[in-house]
Each structure stands twice: as C-alpha cells, then as structure tokens.
Design an enzyme around this catalytic site. Sequence first.
Site, PDB file in Angstrom:
ATOM      1  N   ASN A  72     -84.234  44.419  76.163  1.00 39.22           N
ATOM      2  CA  ASN A  72     -84.869  45.447  76.989  1.00 39.22           C
ATOM      3  C   ASN A  72     -85.001  46.698  76.120  1.00 39.22           C
ATOM      4  O   ASN A  72     -84.024  47.411  75.903  1.00 39.22           O
ATOM      5  CB  ASN A  72     -83.994  45.724  78.215  1.00 39.22           C
ATOM      6  CG  ASN A  72     -84.531  46.876  79.045  1.00 39.22           C
ATOM      7  OD1 ASN A  72     -85.647  47.342  78.824  1.00 39.22           O
ATOM      8  ND2 ASN A  72     -83.742  47.341  80.005  1.00 39.22           N
ATOM      9  N   GLU A 110     -81.774  51.636  85.818  1.00 38.74           N
ATOM     10  CA  GLU A 110     -82.435  52.929  85.583  1.00 38.74           C
ATOM     11  C   GLU A 110     -83.572  53.144  86.574  1.00 38.74           C
ATOM     12  O   GLU A 110     -83.871  54.272  86.961  1.00 38.74           O
ATOM     13  CB  GLU A 110     -82.909  53.004  84.124  1.00 38.74           C
ATOM     14  CG  GLU A 110     -81.723  53.252  83.193  1.00 38.74           C
ATOM     15  CD  GLU A 110     -81.820  52.579  81.845  1.00 38.74           C
ATOM     16  OE1 GLU A 110     -82.928  52.256  81.397  1.00 38.74           O
ATOM     17  OE2 GLU A 110     -80.745  52.364  81.235  1.00 38.74           O
ATOM     18  N   GLU A 149     -75.585  43.622  85.699  1.00 35.44           N
ATOM     19  CA  GLU A 149     -75.431  44.754  84.789  1.00 35.44           C
ATOM     20  C   GLU A 149     -74.656  45.859  85.506  1.00 35.44           C
ATOM     21  O   GLU A 149     -75.260  46.682  86.219  1.00 35.44           O
ATOM     22  CB  GLU A 149     -76.802  45.300  84.371  1.00 35.44           C
ATOM     23  CG  GLU A 149     -77.661  44.296  83.627  1.00 35.44           C
ATOM     24  CD  GLU A 149     -78.690  44.989  82.756  1.00 35.44           C
ATOM     25  OE1 GLU A 149     -78.642  44.800  81.536  1.00 35.44           O
ATOM     26  OE2 GLU A 149     -79.528  45.738  83.286  1.00 35.44           O
ATOM     27  N   SER A 190     -73.959  47.238  77.324  1.00 36.08           N
ATOM     28  CA  SER A 190     -73.282  47.446  76.028  1.00 36.08           C
ATOM     29  C   SER A 190     -72.929  46.149  75.306  1.00 36.08           C
ATOM     30  O   SER A 190     -71.906  46.061  74.623  1.00 36.08           O
ATOM     31  CB  SER A 190     -72.036  48.334  76.195  1.00 36.08           C
ATOM     32  OG  SER A 190     -72.418  49.614  76.648  1.00 36.08           O
TER      33      SER A 190
HETATM   34  P1  PGA Z   1     -77.353  48.557  76.942  1.00 39.00           P
HETATM   35  O1  PGA Z   1     -78.471  48.382  78.082  1.00 39.00           O
HETATM   36  O2  PGA Z   1     -77.237  47.227  76.231  1.00 39.00           O
HETATM   37  O3  PGA Z   1     -77.868  49.649  76.054  1.00 39.00           O
HETATM   38  O4  PGA Z   1     -76.080  48.922  77.641  1.00 39.00           O
HETATM   39  C1  PGA Z   1     -78.561  47.196  78.820  1.00 39.00           C
HETATM   40  C2  PGA Z   1     -79.658  47.326  79.850  1.00 39.00           C
HETATM   41  O5  PGA Z   1     -79.874  48.440  80.338  1.00 39.00           O
HETATM   42  O6  PGA Z   1     -80.347  46.343  80.185  1.00 39.00           O
END
Ligand code: PGA
Length: 252
Positions: free
Chosen positions: A10, A98, A168, A213
Amino acid sequence: MSRRKLIAANWKMNKTVAEATAFVPALRAAVARLAGIDLAIFPSFFCVRALADALAGTSVAVGAQDLHWEPNGAFTGEVSGAMLTDAGATMVIVGHSERRHVMGESDEIVARKLAAALRARLAPILCVGELLSERDAGNEKAVVERQLASAFQGVAEEMAARVVVAYEPVWAIGTGRTAQPDDAEAMHGAVRSWLSAHVGAEAVSMRILYGGSVNAGNAAGLIARENVDGFLVGGASLDPASFVAIAEAASG
Ligand code: PGA
C-alpha cells in the site's frame, strides 16, 4: 487448508509514475524467484494504468487504494470501480484505517464501497482494525466483528468469498509498533470464525492479511501463524529491497 500467501504494497500518497515504474524490474525478478506467493501493488490512482501496463504478463496484481460506491455521476474528485478496471486494476483496498479515521468514512460507507468493488468485479481487500483505546478497553474483537458485520451485510456467499480481509490494528499502522504474532493470530482466528459463521464454508479459503508496521525483520514470525495469510505493507513497501525481503520471508 493451504492458502496462497498474498503480499500487498500500500503505497498511500507516495510515488510519481516514474518512481512507481522504477519498481518494476525488482518485482519481475521477485515473482520469477518466488513462485509460491502472490504479490499486489496499490499505487495512487494516477499510477494504476502505467503500473498495470508495465507489469502486464506477470502475476503481480495492481489495485487502487479506494473507490466511490456509485458507478458514475456528479461526485467531484471521486473514482468509480469501472474506471479502475478500465485502467487495468484488478483489486482495490476498501476501508483502510486512514479512510475511516482521517477521512471520516463510516462503516456504512465502507459497506457501500465493498459492494461497489464486487459489482465492478474487483477483488477487494477489506481493512478492519481497532484503535488503541478500543484495545485498552478490551473491545478489539467486538470492534472488528462490528466492522465485518457491517461490511458483509447483504453480500452473497459466492461474492463474499472473493474478499481478502486485512486486520490492521490502528495503533500498529505507521508507528513501528507491530502486533505480536500471538495477538495477530488471536484476532485472525476470530476473524476466520466470524467468516465461517456468517459467510459460510468458503471462509476456510479466504485470505486474512496482517498490516501494521510489517518489515523484513518481523514478517517471518507473523507469517508462521496459522491464520496469517500474508501482509498489507505500508512504509516498508516503498523500497523495492525491503518489500522483496518481506515477500521472501513470507515465501519461507
Ligand atoms: P505501515 O502501514 O506498514 O506503514 O504500518 C500499513 C497500512 O497502512 O496498510
């Protein structure tokens, strides 16, 4: 039941067309070597066409990060499912945290988008996950089940089976704080139980990704768990070497 692992990038609001297509040689080399897993890239809307063209003939899927629920009309700034398939996308992310927490998308909007993605014959990645305050209050399972119930309401079983779910936890996204493999597996198992009870027998073949992460260092520990079928990777997917290292860890 062996489910093919899916490692998805992503890219969020990052990368120009030139930067996106510069990734292609590394992806082509990776899929040639890592035969047992699926890769998917979710660039900005603007890069979908260029990336889909550059990856044509490979097994790497290209998807968008969002879509609108209507097929067309007076929705300034929005993009429909048909526009995405026309640009070469085969997948789409729906309900990313988000979108839910920064752009204010409700469960109801996420449900409409999931239905629109399925109508457009896109394979959706439905994101679910709790806030830190919800986990601290012991409500993480209830929150995720509420998000699943809302999104899958009215979706027929054969359509539902095309959905990939991404767990997530919001507190793990972009924070460097990954869920422990035990915590991830506990939630993935709960998601699979919910899918078995509400979607049906197809639940056993549906993929449940972990996101938050993920990096080359923690991927192997997470992927070893029974119900972790791949990753949705943000920050660590922006660099080809780091994304390919995660895919390697996942391919065992
Ligand atoms: P991140 O984002 O790996 O930077 O934590 C994951 C995501 O938002 O799909």
